[in-house]
Design a protein around this motif. Sequence first.
Motif, PDB file in Angstrom:
ATOM      1  N   ILE A   1     -11.019  -3.261   9.202  1.00  0.00           N
ATOM      2  CA  ILE A   1      -9.641  -2.844   9.430  1.00  0.00           C
ATOM      3  C   ILE A   1      -9.072  -2.397   8.087  1.00  0.00           C
ATOM      4  O   ILE A   1      -9.178  -3.132   7.095  1.00  0.00           O
ATOM      5  N   ASP A   2      -8.488  -1.218   8.049  1.00  0.00           N
ATOM      6  CA  ASP A   2      -7.820  -0.732   6.845  1.00  0.00           C
ATOM      7  C   ASP A   2      -6.312  -0.915   6.993  1.00  0.00           C
ATOM      8  O   ASP A   2      -5.740  -0.605   8.052  1.00  0.00           O
ATOM      9  N   VAL A   3      -5.674  -1.397   5.937  1.00  0.00           N
ATOM     10  CA  VAL A   3      -4.233  -1.655   5.948  1.00  0.00           C
ATOM     11  C   VAL A   3      -3.587  -0.863   4.824  1.00  0.00           C
ATOM     12  O   VAL A   3      -3.925  -1.040   3.646  1.00  0.00           O
ATOM     13  N   HIS A   4      -2.654   0.007   5.201  1.00  0.00           N
ATOM     14  CA  HIS A   4      -1.872   0.757   4.210  1.00  0.00           C
ATOM     15  C   HIS A   4      -0.546   0.038   4.020  1.00  0.00           C
ATOM     16  O   HIS A   4       0.271  -0.043   4.949  1.00  0.00           O
ATOM     17  N   VAL A   5      -0.323  -0.495   2.830  1.00  0.00           N
ATOM     18  CA  VAL A   5       0.948  -1.167   2.515  1.00  0.00           C
ATOM     19  C   VAL A   5       1.844  -0.122   1.857  1.00  0.00           C
ATOM     20  O   VAL A   5       1.651   0.236   0.686  1.00  0.00           O
ATOM     21  N   ARG A   6       2.802   0.371   2.626  1.00  0.00           N
ATOM     22  CA  ARG A   6       3.568   1.534   2.180  1.00  0.00           C
ATOM     23  C   ARG A   6       4.417   1.243   0.944  1.00  0.00           C
ATOM     24  O   ARG A   6       4.604   2.134   0.107  1.00  0.00           O
ATOM     25  N   THR A  29      -6.916   1.470  11.610  1.00  0.00           N
ATOM     26  CA  THR A  29      -6.082   1.661  10.423  1.00  0.00           C
ATOM     27  C   THR A  29      -4.639   1.387  10.811  1.00  0.00           C
ATOM     28  O   THR A  29      -4.158   1.901  11.832  1.00  0.00           O
ATOM     29  N   ILE A  30      -3.956   0.553  10.020  1.00  0.00           N
ATOM     30  CA  ILE A  30      -2.538   0.301  10.282  1.00  0.00           C
ATOM     31  C   ILE A  30      -1.727   0.648   9.046  1.00  0.00           C
ATOM     32  O   ILE A  30      -2.226   0.582   7.917  1.00  0.00           O
ATOM     33  N   SER A  31      -0.482   1.040   9.251  1.00  0.00           N
ATOM     34  CA  SER A  31       0.432   1.386   8.166  1.00  0.00           C
ATOM     35  C   SER A  31       1.691   0.543   8.322  1.00  0.00           C
ATOM     36  O   SER A  31       2.377   0.631   9.347  1.00  0.00           O
ATOM     37  N   VAL A  32       1.984  -0.288   7.317  1.00  0.00           N
ATOM     38  CA  VAL A  32       3.086  -1.244   7.400  1.00  0.00           C
ATOM     39  C   VAL A  32       3.738  -1.421   6.030  1.00  0.00           C
ATOM     40  O   VAL A  32       3.168  -1.074   4.995  1.00  0.00           O
ATOM     41  N   THR A  33       4.945  -1.981   6.041  1.00  0.00           N
ATOM     42  CA  THR A  33       5.519  -2.481   4.801  1.00  0.00           C
ATOM     43  C   THR A  33       4.936  -3.872   4.544  1.00  0.00           C
ATOM     44  O   THR A  33       4.356  -4.501   5.441  1.00  0.00           O
ATOM     45  N   LYS A  34       5.119  -4.374   3.333  1.00  0.00           N
ATOM     46  CA  LYS A  34       4.613  -5.715   3.035  1.00  0.00           C
ATOM     47  C   LYS A  34       5.275  -6.748   3.953  1.00  0.00           C
ATOM     48  O   LYS A  34       4.615  -7.665   4.456  1.00  0.00           O
ATOM     49  N   ARG A  35       6.575  -6.591   4.187  1.00  0.00           N
ATOM     50  CA  ARG A  35       7.276  -7.544   5.046  1.00  0.00           C
ATOM     51  C   ARG A  35       6.717  -7.521   6.471  1.00  0.00           C
ATOM     52  O   ARG A  35       6.498  -8.571   7.077  1.00  0.00           O
ATOM     53  N   ASP A  61       2.400   1.024  13.867  1.00  0.00           N
ATOM     54  CA  ASP A  61       1.905   2.342  13.473  1.00  0.00           C
ATOM     55  C   ASP A  61       0.420   2.192  13.129  1.00  0.00           C
ATOM     56  O   ASP A  61       0.069   1.645  12.082  1.00  0.00           O
ATOM     57  N   TYR A  62      -0.450   2.670  14.047  1.00  0.00           N
ATOM     58  CA  TYR A  62      -1.877   2.445  13.837  1.00  0.00           C
ATOM     59  C   TYR A  62      -2.694   3.591  14.428  1.00  0.00           C
ATOM     60  O   TYR A  62      -2.222   4.383  15.228  1.00  0.00           O
ATOM     61  N   GLU A  63      -3.962   3.609  14.034  1.00  0.00           N
ATOM     62  CA  GLU A  63      -4.964   4.483  14.625  1.00  0.00           C
ATOM     63  C   GLU A  63      -6.206   3.648  14.899  1.00  0.00           C
ATOM     64  O   GLU A  63      -6.520   2.729  14.160  1.00  0.00           O
ATOM     65  N   GLY A  64      -6.938   3.975  15.946  1.00  0.00           N
ATOM     66  CA  GLY A  64      -8.172   3.268  16.245  1.00  0.00           C
ATOM     67  C   GLY A  64      -8.006   2.216  17.328  1.00  0.00           C
ATOM     68  O   GLY A  64      -7.116   2.299  18.179  1.00  0.00           O
ATOM     69  N   ASP A  65      -8.850   1.196  17.265  1.00  0.00           N
ATOM     70  CA  ASP A  65      -8.957   0.196  18.322  1.00  0.00           C
ATOM     71  C   ASP A  65      -8.053  -1.011  18.000  1.00  0.00           C
ATOM     72  O   ASP A  65      -8.389  -1.836  17.148  1.00  0.00           O
ATOM     73  N   ARG A  66      -6.926  -1.111  18.721  1.00  0.00           N
ATOM     74  CA  ARG A  66      -5.963  -2.182  18.447  1.00  0.00           C
ATOM     75  C   ARG A  66      -6.535  -3.565  18.755  1.00  0.00           C
ATOM     76  O   ARG A  66      -6.061  -4.571  18.222  1.00  0.00           O
TER      77      ARG A  66
END
Length: 606
Positions: free
Chosen positions: A530-535, A568-574, A590-595
């Motif tokens: 799982i990839d996590v983008h911390v905006r 892949t998910i995109s979130v703030t740290k909070r 906000d994600y892509e792929g298999d939840r």
Amino acid sequence: MTTPATQPDFSDRTDFENASRGFITGLEPCTIRSSKNRIVYSNEEYAFLRDTECPQTANPKLWRQGQLASQQGLFEVTPGIYQVRGLDLANMTIVEGQTGVIIIDPLTSVECASAALTLYRSQRGDRPVTGLIYSHSHIDHFGGARGVMTSPEDARTLPIFAPEGFLEEATSENIYVGPAMRRRAAFMYGTRLPKSPEGQIGCGIGMAVSTGTPSLIPPSQHITATGEERVVDGVRIQFQLVPETEAPSEMNFFFPDHRALYIAECATHSLHNIITLRGALVRDAKAWARYLDESLVLFGRQADVLCAGHNWPTWGRTEILRLISEQRDLYGYLHDQTVRMMNQGLTGIEIAENITLPPALQRAWHAQGLYGSVSHNVKGIYQRYMGWFNGNPAHLWEHPPAESAQRYVDCMGGIDEVICKAEAYAREGDLRFAATLLGHTVALDPTHQRSRLALASVFEQLGYGAENSTWRNFYLTGALDLREGEGDSHRYNLGLAARELNPLQSVEQWLNLLSVRLNGPQAATESFLIDVHVRDSGSWWRLIVNNGVLTTRLVTEQMRLEERSGMTISVTKRQLGTILSGRGDLTRLDYEGDRRLLLRFLELTA
């Protein structure tokens, strides 16, 4: 073996004079409550200690320490410096500046810190807080910060000093083994015990840890080197870094215009812990001794008063030099002689039985084993260098307690026979071996009532005789558990509250914590990314679950392209903290792929 000639003098009343010196007023009654009227700290519970002789249910040294440490109120240390003592485990120190006050170590909880500052202001006026200093990274020295710095604007603009590495250590302490340590801490501090001659009579360096609201305002300025000097509200302060002594991040400091040395927790009126019974990394006794010697050189001949985060101050140059040098020698002797005997082939247990402090240290009240003990500190020093194994092959692959108990009890003719033998040893005064024998019977059958009551009686007698406060609390809490069962405070499930993540911790710390929460057996055949983008920070984290292990790493775009993740998910740290704590709304993610991968990940780390 100690004799009267190598025991401290009970007729010496110096500590009683110092513990009451400068008293201005107390908190009446000294009971502090939360906003919901729950008692979070009560010094009134220790009224039984006042002006009474030591009963048979307590060690005289520990009873004396309880009488000293339970004195509460506002005290003048020297003109311009005040302490509030007895309103929490630690002390809060207040230094008057040109326009307001500098707060040092604002206790464990918001409620107690607020009460301490209110008590000060009732006598010295409504002076504003103009600075805050954390001496080290233990919660009883920073947890009440929002009780003294209540304005968000003050928290953003006023100087808040801490030693280098403070925030990381303060937020990561117990990060991996928090539940286990909290359970041990409940034993160590006697949380469940009644405050009475038969129960909890203090903790050596204070009476009890408050149970109010903890907080942490991050420091704005870090001290990075010994010798740094700052001026705060017109007050000059010289700093000494002492890392890896009583805390991983710690500092002492000197007020040259007041000729006052604040020595944090490096020299209290008790032998301190090299290894705590609640569990911790073993501290560096050799460094501790070395830094105390440095304190002597830097400040010893300039100071007229020494105060600390626990217990009472010491006045007079000669007395200060003696206390610091004897505390230095105390930790240095324990370290060096443990290592010397270790190199002669003795194990930690054998060294603890054979080591004897020099006569001057045996006679010094401040060197008594009232919080740390020579016995468990020596074993900690051995552990630091040699680990758990004592070098005897017979101990290399022993059975676990229940399996060993079955065999020991069988060899001795059954549970009833073992209990009879244990009771005979107890009558003869060998409580230690009685506890060992009864420990086998309880391990074999935890429901066997006669075993439980017999062991509880032995624990109780050991507790009543213990000089060390934490030993007493452990023994008496153990006896309470055997008689009544574990209280609710000992039940640490992995429910929602246990999953909460500290927002002051970094994403890396969160992920490190999740790695030890992952249920390895259930995840043993799982394999996903799982990839996590911390905006907020623009960082990308990769979560790798494979062979029952969670591995996390920072990744670049190129690395993500070379090996695609399943989600892949995109979130703030909070938002990430909320999701990982099990409270996030995944329907709006906000994600892509298999939840389903994220859902499975949360199940495995629940």
